[in-house]
Design a protein around this motif. Sequence first.
Motif, PDB file in Angstrom:
ATOM      1  N   MET A 103      10.494   0.073  -6.474  1.00  0.00           N
ATOM      2  CA  MET A 103      11.131   0.655  -7.489  1.00  0.00           C
ATOM      3  C   MET A 103      12.325   1.926  -6.859  1.00  0.00           C
ATOM      4  O   MET A 103      13.355   1.684  -7.376  1.00  0.00           O
ATOM      5  N   ALA A 104      11.833   2.459  -5.948  1.00  0.00           N
ATOM      6  CA  ALA A 104      12.898   3.303  -5.197  1.00  0.00           C
ATOM      7  C   ALA A 104      13.927   2.562  -4.557  1.00  0.00           C
ATOM      8  O   ALA A 104      15.255   2.787  -4.786  1.00  0.00           O
ATOM      9  N   GLY A 105      13.649   1.311  -4.094  1.00  0.00           N
ATOM     10  CA  GLY A 105      14.580   0.505  -3.529  1.00  0.00           C
ATOM     11  C   GLY A 105      15.483  -0.119  -4.494  1.00  0.00           C
ATOM     12  O   GLY A 105      16.709  -0.268  -4.350  1.00  0.00           O
ATOM     13  N   ASP A 106      14.979  -0.536  -5.807  1.00  0.00           N
ATOM     14  CA  ASP A 106      15.757  -0.958  -7.080  1.00  0.00           C
ATOM     15  C   ASP A 106      16.578   0.037  -7.351  1.00  0.00           C
ATOM     16  O   ASP A 106      17.950  -0.374  -7.780  1.00  0.00           O
ATOM     17  N   ARG A 107      16.280   1.301  -7.283  1.00  0.00           N
ATOM     18  CA  ARG A 107      17.236   2.398  -7.855  1.00  0.00           C
ATOM     19  C   ARG A 107      18.409   2.556  -6.921  1.00  0.00           C
ATOM     20  O   ARG A 107      19.653   2.710  -7.440  1.00  0.00           O
ATOM     21  N   LEU A 108      18.082   2.344  -5.605  1.00  0.00           N
ATOM     22  CA  LEU A 108      19.367   2.673  -4.532  1.00  0.00           C
ATOM     23  C   LEU A 108      20.121   1.281  -4.875  1.00  0.00           C
ATOM     24  O   LEU A 108      21.362   1.818  -4.841  1.00  0.00           O
ATOM     25  N   ILE A 109      19.531   0.324  -4.871  1.00  0.00           N
ATOM     26  CA  ILE A 109      20.615  -0.892  -5.310  1.00  0.00           C
ATOM     27  C   ILE A 109      21.378  -0.710  -6.475  1.00  0.00           C
ATOM     28  O   ILE A 109      22.671  -0.955  -6.456  1.00  0.00           O
ATOM     29  N   ILE A 110      20.656  -0.281  -7.598  1.00  0.00           N
ATOM     30  CA  ILE A 110      21.324  -0.067  -9.124  1.00  0.00           C
ATOM     31  C   ILE A 110      22.550   1.179  -8.686  1.00  0.00           C
ATOM     32  O   ILE A 110      23.511   0.951  -9.115  1.00  0.00           O
ATOM     33  N   GLU A 111      22.342   2.118  -8.083  1.00  0.00           N
ATOM     34  CA  GLU A 111      23.160   3.439  -7.717  1.00  0.00           C
ATOM     35  C   GLU A 111      24.333   2.661  -6.969  1.00  0.00           C
ATOM     36  O   GLU A 111      25.491   2.991  -7.286  1.00  0.00           O
ATOM     37  N   ARG A 112      23.993   1.872  -6.136  1.00  0.00           N
ATOM     38  CA  ARG A 112      25.032   1.516  -5.185  1.00  0.00           C
ATOM     39  C   ARG A 112      26.089   0.476  -5.754  1.00  0.00           C
ATOM     40  O   ARG A 112      27.435   0.725  -6.034  1.00  0.00           O
ATOM     41  N   PHE A 113      25.498  -0.629  -6.371  1.00  0.00           N
ATOM     42  CA  PHE A 113      26.478  -1.757  -6.643  1.00  0.00           C
ATOM     43  C   PHE A 113      26.599  -1.577  -8.237  1.00  0.00           C
ATOM     44  O   PHE A 113      27.579  -2.310  -8.636  1.00  0.00           O
ATOM     45  N   ALA A 114      26.161  -0.719  -9.019  1.00  0.00           N
ATOM     46  CA  ALA A 114      26.631  -0.549 -10.483  1.00  0.00           C
ATOM     47  C   ALA A 114      27.334   0.756 -10.543  1.00  0.00           C
ATOM     48  O   ALA A 114      27.704   1.163 -11.576  1.00  0.00           O
ATOM     49  N   ASN A 115      27.378   1.386  -9.339  1.00  0.00           N
ATOM     50  CA  ASN A 115      28.067   3.004  -9.020  1.00  0.00           C
ATOM     51  C   ASN A 115      27.577   3.779 -10.305  1.00  0.00           C
ATOM     52  O   ASN A 115      28.427   4.460 -10.869  1.00  0.00           O
ATOM     53  N   ILE A 116      26.066   4.231 -10.387  1.00  0.00           N
ATOM     54  CA  ILE A 116      25.855   4.964 -11.134  1.00  0.00           C
ATOM     55  C   ILE A 116      25.239   6.135 -10.318  1.00  0.00           C
ATOM     56  O   ILE A 116      24.314   6.082  -9.626  1.00  0.00           O
ATOM     57  N   THR A 117      25.862   7.401 -10.519  1.00  0.00           N
ATOM     58  CA  THR A 117      25.787   8.296  -9.452  1.00  0.00           C
ATOM     59  C   THR A 117      25.519   9.788 -10.097  1.00  0.00           C
ATOM     60  O   THR A 117      25.470  10.588  -9.546  1.00  0.00           O
ATOM     61  N   ALA A 149      28.127  -6.090 -15.195  1.00  0.00           N
ATOM     62  CA  ALA A 149      27.393  -5.637 -16.494  1.00  0.00           C
ATOM     63  C   ALA A 149      26.458  -4.675 -16.560  1.00  0.00           C
ATOM     64  O   ALA A 149      26.590  -3.873 -17.828  1.00  0.00           O
ATOM     65  N   VAL A 150      25.774  -4.334 -15.681  1.00  0.00           N
ATOM     66  CA  VAL A 150      24.765  -2.949 -15.495  1.00  0.00           C
ATOM     67  C   VAL A 150      25.905  -1.866 -15.694  1.00  0.00           C
ATOM     68  O   VAL A 150      25.662  -0.903 -16.367  1.00  0.00           O
ATOM     69  N   GLN A 151      26.990  -1.623 -15.012  1.00  0.00           N
ATOM     70  CA  GLN A 151      27.824  -0.708 -15.098  1.00  0.00           C
ATOM     71  C   GLN A 151      28.479  -0.584 -16.258  1.00  0.00           C
ATOM     72  O   GLN A 151      28.727   0.694 -16.748  1.00  0.00           O
ATOM     73  N   GLU A 152      28.744  -1.609 -16.792  1.00  0.00           N
ATOM     74  CA  GLU A 152      29.334  -1.322 -18.439  1.00  0.00           C
ATOM     75  C   GLU A 152      28.350  -0.801 -19.522  1.00  0.00           C
ATOM     76  O   GLU A 152      28.979  -0.258 -20.239  1.00  0.00           O
ATOM     77  N   LEU A 153      27.093  -1.277 -19.373  1.00  0.00           N
ATOM     78  CA  LEU A 153      26.138  -0.934 -20.137  1.00  0.00           C
ATOM     79  C   LEU A 153      26.047   0.710 -20.022  1.00  0.00           C
ATOM     80  O   LEU A 153      25.808   1.396 -21.036  1.00  0.00           O
ATOM     81  N   HIS A 154      26.015   1.127 -18.682  1.00  0.00           N
ATOM     82  CA  HIS A 154      25.807   2.809 -18.337  1.00  0.00           C
ATOM     83  C   HIS A 154      26.978   3.367 -18.965  1.00  0.00           C
ATOM     84  O   HIS A 154      27.072   4.255 -19.663  1.00  0.00           O
ATOM     85  N   ARG A 155      28.294   2.506 -18.910  1.00  0.00           N
ATOM     86  CA  ARG A 155      29.506   3.188 -19.169  1.00  0.00           C
ATOM     87  C   ARG A 155      29.385   3.495 -20.909  1.00  0.00           C
ATOM     88  O   ARG A 155      30.116   4.402 -21.459  1.00  0.00           O
ATOM     89  N   LYS A 156      28.949   2.504 -21.623  1.00  0.00           N
ATOM     90  CA  LYS A 156      28.757   2.773 -22.883  1.00  0.00           C
ATOM     91  C   LYS A 156      27.696   3.410 -23.555  1.00  0.00           C
ATOM     92  O   LYS A 156      27.483   3.799 -24.654  1.00  0.00           O
ATOM     93  N   GLY A 157      26.862   3.986 -22.671  1.00  0.00           N
ATOM     94  CA  GLY A 157      25.998   5.322 -22.954  1.00  0.00           C
ATOM     95  C   GLY A 157      24.535   4.777 -23.050  1.00  0.00           C
ATOM     96  O   GLY A 157      23.586   5.524 -23.498  1.00  0.00           O
ATOM     97  N   HIS A 158      24.324   3.467 -22.806  1.00  0.00           N
ATOM     98  CA  HIS A 158      22.828   3.139 -22.682  1.00  0.00           C
ATOM     99  C   HIS A 158      22.046   3.592 -21.276  1.00  0.00           C
ATOM    100  O   HIS A 158      22.934   3.748 -20.457  1.00  0.00           O
ATOM    101  N   GLU A 159      20.750   3.673 -21.486  1.00  0.00           N
ATOM    102  CA  GLU A 159      20.152   4.063 -20.186  1.00  0.00           C
ATOM    103  C   GLU A 159      19.813   2.926 -19.359  1.00  0.00           C
ATOM    104  O   GLU A 159      19.223   1.981 -19.807  1.00  0.00           O
TER     105      GLU A 159
END
Length: 347
Positions: A271-285, A234-244
């Motif tokens: 915070m940096a750990g949360d970003r690593l998790i988001i980038e990996r599991f939501a594939n935000i690169t 769901a996080v990945q889909e929000l990012h795909r739709k252009g949300h921050e």
Amino acid sequence: VFAVSVSAQRDDELAYADKVEDLCQGRPPNEYFRLTTEGDCRDVVRCDRAGIAGTIRLASVKCPSGLAFDLERQTCDWKAKVDNCDRLSKPRRVKPNFNTDEPVCPDGNLQCGNGECISQAFFCDQKPDCADGSDENACSVDEDPNKADVCNPSECLLPDCFCSADGTTAPGVEGGKLEISNLPMMITFTFNGAVNDENVRVYDKLFHGERLNPNGCTAKATYFVSHKYSNYSAVQELHRKGHEIGVFSITNDEDPKYWTEGSYDNWLAEMAGDRLIIERFANITDGTVVGVRAPYLLVGGNEQFNMMTDQFFAYDSSITAPLGRVPLWPYTLHYRLPHKCHGNAQN
């Protein structure tokens, strides 16, 4: 008999006034304390210096039933969460001597409470350098000798820096390039916490293709995502739709001191750990996860912002400002805040 009664009453009043003076000696006017540890832990008082002819009186406050007063956080909370009902007040700490009639230390040094002189740089660095520890006991926004400077518009220049004396000035208005009446209204939508099936349906109803900005673009929001209970598809889909997407911590720990007194390493892991998790599991690169919001809006002070600088987080969305007739314009954090910070119990 009447004269004796009046005299006794007057003696009682003077004794009470002396007692209040002693209780309030050196105590901040906004600090609440108890007169007794007996009872249900609901009653506290503070020193009110607005009495008749400037006298000091005790202003009382009573927490609602079922709650108790937490001396450390200076607020009412569920009684099970308050562990200082056996204490009358917060610990009284030795203060350094910042204001003396004549200079007592070499240039660049300040005096500890015990008379020792140490470098100003050692004050409020979270490590006691005075023998009595007083260099860490005057570190509020108003007291800290190393606090940030007030805004200097001649040195703070766009696009890297912007500030104003009271925070209400918009870029270009003082120079006459823009009229306030021509500035567009900016409204930001932000959400924080887990993103999952429970709230995604609400977000879809809010941000549909027919809800447009005046320029024809669809409305977007910023989601400060915490790890626990989040659905990263769901996080990945929000990012795909252009949300921050921003970060909101891994644990969302409920202990206020975990955030307000958190170490650099705590903020880094959360915070940096949360970003690593988001980038990996939501594939935000694409490197767009650059915003931080502290849980419960409990700002972490220098430790939080030092971590943000080192980890290339671009902005914080935790600091809350008082309501005012004139709105604040966004500012950078190169200088002191132009308003009272309501996060972290206004500290």
